[in-house]
Design a protein around this motif. Sequence first.
Motif, PDB file in Angstrom:
ATOM      1  N   GLU A 130      35.431  36.748  47.832  1.00  0.00           N
ATOM      2  CA  GLU A 130      35.376  38.200  47.682  1.00  0.00           C
ATOM      3  C   GLU A 130      36.087  38.961  48.895  1.00  0.00           C
ATOM      4  O   GLU A 130      36.846  39.900  48.559  1.00  0.00           O
ATOM      5  CB  GLU A 130      33.981  38.453  47.737  1.00  0.00           C
ATOM      6  CG  GLU A 130      33.220  38.096  46.367  1.00  0.00           C
ATOM      7  CD  GLU A 130      31.715  38.489  46.702  1.00  0.00           C
ATOM      8  OE1 GLU A 130      31.182  38.886  47.586  1.00  0.00           O
ATOM      9  OE2 GLU A 130      30.871  38.102  45.580  1.00  0.00           O
ATOM     10  N   ILE A 131      36.074  38.289  49.944  1.00  0.00           N
ATOM     11  CA  ILE A 131      37.037  38.852  50.974  1.00  0.00           C
ATOM     12  C   ILE A 131      38.345  38.716  50.640  1.00  0.00           C
ATOM     13  O   ILE A 131      39.230  40.084  50.869  1.00  0.00           O
ATOM     14  CB  ILE A 131      36.710  37.989  52.436  1.00  0.00           C
ATOM     15  CG1 ILE A 131      35.063  38.595  52.998  1.00  0.00           C
ATOM     16  CG2 ILE A 131      37.565  38.330  53.468  1.00  0.00           C
ATOM     17  CD1 ILE A 131      34.491  37.412  53.841  1.00  0.00           C
ATOM     18  N   LEU A 132      38.787  37.613  50.249  1.00  0.00           N
ATOM     19  CA  LEU A 132      40.267  37.518  49.906  1.00  0.00           C
ATOM     20  C   LEU A 132      40.734  38.375  48.817  1.00  0.00           C
ATOM     21  O   LEU A 132      41.760  39.000  49.048  1.00  0.00           O
ATOM     22  CB  LEU A 132      40.689  35.960  49.730  1.00  0.00           C
ATOM     23  CG  LEU A 132      40.371  34.905  50.759  1.00  0.00           C
ATOM     24  CD1 LEU A 132      40.784  33.581  50.275  1.00  0.00           C
ATOM     25  CD2 LEU A 132      41.558  35.280  51.813  1.00  0.00           C
ATOM     26  N   ASP A 133      39.850  38.600  47.833  1.00  0.00           N
ATOM     27  CA  ASP A 133      40.201  39.535  46.705  1.00  0.00           C
ATOM     28  C   ASP A 133      40.352  41.028  47.228  1.00  0.00           C
ATOM     29  O   ASP A 133      41.169  41.560  47.038  1.00  0.00           O
ATOM     30  CB  ASP A 133      39.091  39.344  45.818  1.00  0.00           C
ATOM     31  CG  ASP A 133      39.358  38.075  44.933  1.00  0.00           C
ATOM     32  OD1 ASP A 133      40.222  37.470  44.942  1.00  0.00           O
ATOM     33  OD2 ASP A 133      38.176  37.699  44.064  1.00  0.00           O
ATOM     34  N   PHE A 134      39.193  41.279  48.262  1.00  0.00           N
ATOM     35  CA  PHE A 134      39.527  42.710  48.694  1.00  0.00           C
ATOM     36  C   PHE A 134      40.774  42.546  49.534  1.00  0.00           C
ATOM     37  O   PHE A 134      41.254  43.986  49.384  1.00  0.00           O
ATOM     38  CB  PHE A 134      38.179  42.812  49.533  1.00  0.00           C
ATOM     39  CG  PHE A 134      38.098  44.194  50.077  1.00  0.00           C
ATOM     40  CD1 PHE A 134      37.721  45.340  49.348  1.00  0.00           C
ATOM     41  CD2 PHE A 134      38.544  44.643  51.538  1.00  0.00           C
ATOM     42  CE1 PHE A 134      37.454  46.467  49.983  1.00  0.00           C
ATOM     43  CE2 PHE A 134      38.572  45.831  52.017  1.00  0.00           C
ATOM     44  CZ  PHE A 134      38.117  46.750  51.442  1.00  0.00           C
ATOM     45  N   LEU A 135      40.987  41.839  50.250  1.00  0.00           N
ATOM     46  CA  LEU A 135      42.283  41.871  51.124  1.00  0.00           C
ATOM     47  C   LEU A 135      43.403  41.956  50.197  1.00  0.00           C
ATOM     48  O   LEU A 135      44.409  42.741  50.472  1.00  0.00           O
ATOM     49  CB  LEU A 135      42.349  40.573  51.741  1.00  0.00           C
ATOM     50  CG  LEU A 135      41.235  40.456  53.091  1.00  0.00           C
ATOM     51  CD1 LEU A 135      41.523  39.484  54.065  1.00  0.00           C
ATOM     52  CD2 LEU A 135      41.568  41.830  54.128  1.00  0.00           C
ATOM     53  N   MET A 136      43.401  41.126  49.296  1.00  0.00           N
ATOM     54  CA  MET A 136      44.476  41.149  48.327  1.00  0.00           C
ATOM     55  C   MET A 136      44.668  42.606  47.463  1.00  0.00           C
ATOM     56  O   MET A 136      45.719  43.132  47.447  1.00  0.00           O
ATOM     57  CB  MET A 136      44.433  40.069  47.236  1.00  0.00           C
ATOM     58  CG  MET A 136      44.566  38.804  47.651  1.00  0.00           C
ATOM     59  SD  MET A 136      46.348  38.654  48.551  1.00  0.00           S
ATOM     60  CE  MET A 136      47.364  38.773  47.014  1.00  0.00           C
ATOM     61  N   ASP A 137      43.485  43.090  47.041  1.00  0.00           N
ATOM     62  CA  ASP A 137      43.594  44.427  46.401  1.00  0.00           C
ATOM     63  C   ASP A 137      44.078  45.531  47.451  1.00  0.00           C
ATOM     64  O   ASP A 137      44.718  46.399  47.095  1.00  0.00           O
ATOM     65  CB  ASP A 137      42.294  44.698  45.942  1.00  0.00           C
ATOM     66  CG  ASP A 137      41.928  43.824  44.863  1.00  0.00           C
ATOM     67  OD1 ASP A 137      42.612  43.275  44.343  1.00  0.00           O
ATOM     68  OD2 ASP A 137      40.617  43.750  44.518  1.00  0.00           O
ATOM     69  N   ALA A 138      43.641  45.513  48.585  1.00  0.00           N
ATOM     70  CA  ALA A 138      43.973  46.076  49.749  1.00  0.00           C
ATOM     71  C   ALA A 138      45.516  46.249  49.909  1.00  0.00           C
ATOM     72  O   ALA A 138      46.114  47.492  50.080  1.00  0.00           O
ATOM     73  CB  ALA A 138      43.074  46.355  50.906  1.00  0.00           C
TER      74      ALA A 138
END
Length: 273
Positions: A130-138
């Motif tokens: 979830e943290i990596l997905d958020f960083l990728m989306d950002a």
Amino acid sequence: MAAAPRYSCAKLSVAVEDPKAAGGGAVFVKATWFPTRFSLAVTDGAGAWVAEASDAEVRLRAEQWDQPVDEYLALAERYLAFHQPSSSYSFHDAGNGCRRLSWTFERQGTKLEWRWKLQPSPNTQQAISEILDFLMDANIRLSEEVVRKSQSFDKLKHEAEKCLQQSERLNKEKADFEEATFTKFVVVLNSKKAKLRQLREKVAELESADKPTKEEEQGDNSTDRTELFEEGSDKEASVNDEPSNTGSGDHHSSPEKSGATSRGRRGRKRTKK
């Protein structure tokens, strides 16, 4: 309606027990901010930890620091959503697999420290994902924003160049127009000056030609007056002489007639002079 939550994710440089451990002294902190509470998810790349700060816990912490809840949350977001170089972050073991995240700040010249205890995540892989997905989306959003800004900048730059070229062209046309207008004005002005000069010369010639004519007219008028005066004198003399010619046999002429005759003779003398 409840306010929509805000999300943030920051990379914080923290002090760890083992600098050689995974993460190399850096952690990623993903936070979800609500009006009266917040939640944290932290990973160092190998493990994941979470914390749920409830409304009661946040209110209790705010009261301990003599702060309103909204001010306490704003200060916590300032240090957890963005890495503050003036702050010292740490991420230490708190026993039983728990970790303690702390950061320092200054208040009225005093250095203070806030701490929050985090529990091991029930699903480490999911939390890290979830943290990596958020960083990728950002990162994607930021990349798209950078592309849009770059395109907008290029477009503005192109428009600015066009405006500059147009401005230079207009300035040149303006200068050419002013030069042509000034040239025409000088020609017209010189022509008017020449015309005025000719008119002045003509007026001067006319004035010089009129002077003798006036003197002659004055001379003619004086002669006419003299002739009229002489004619008038002769007529007066003839009228005054009439009684003496007709009355030649009368030796006793009246004094009025004698005076008239004498006046006529004096008038003839003046005319002869």
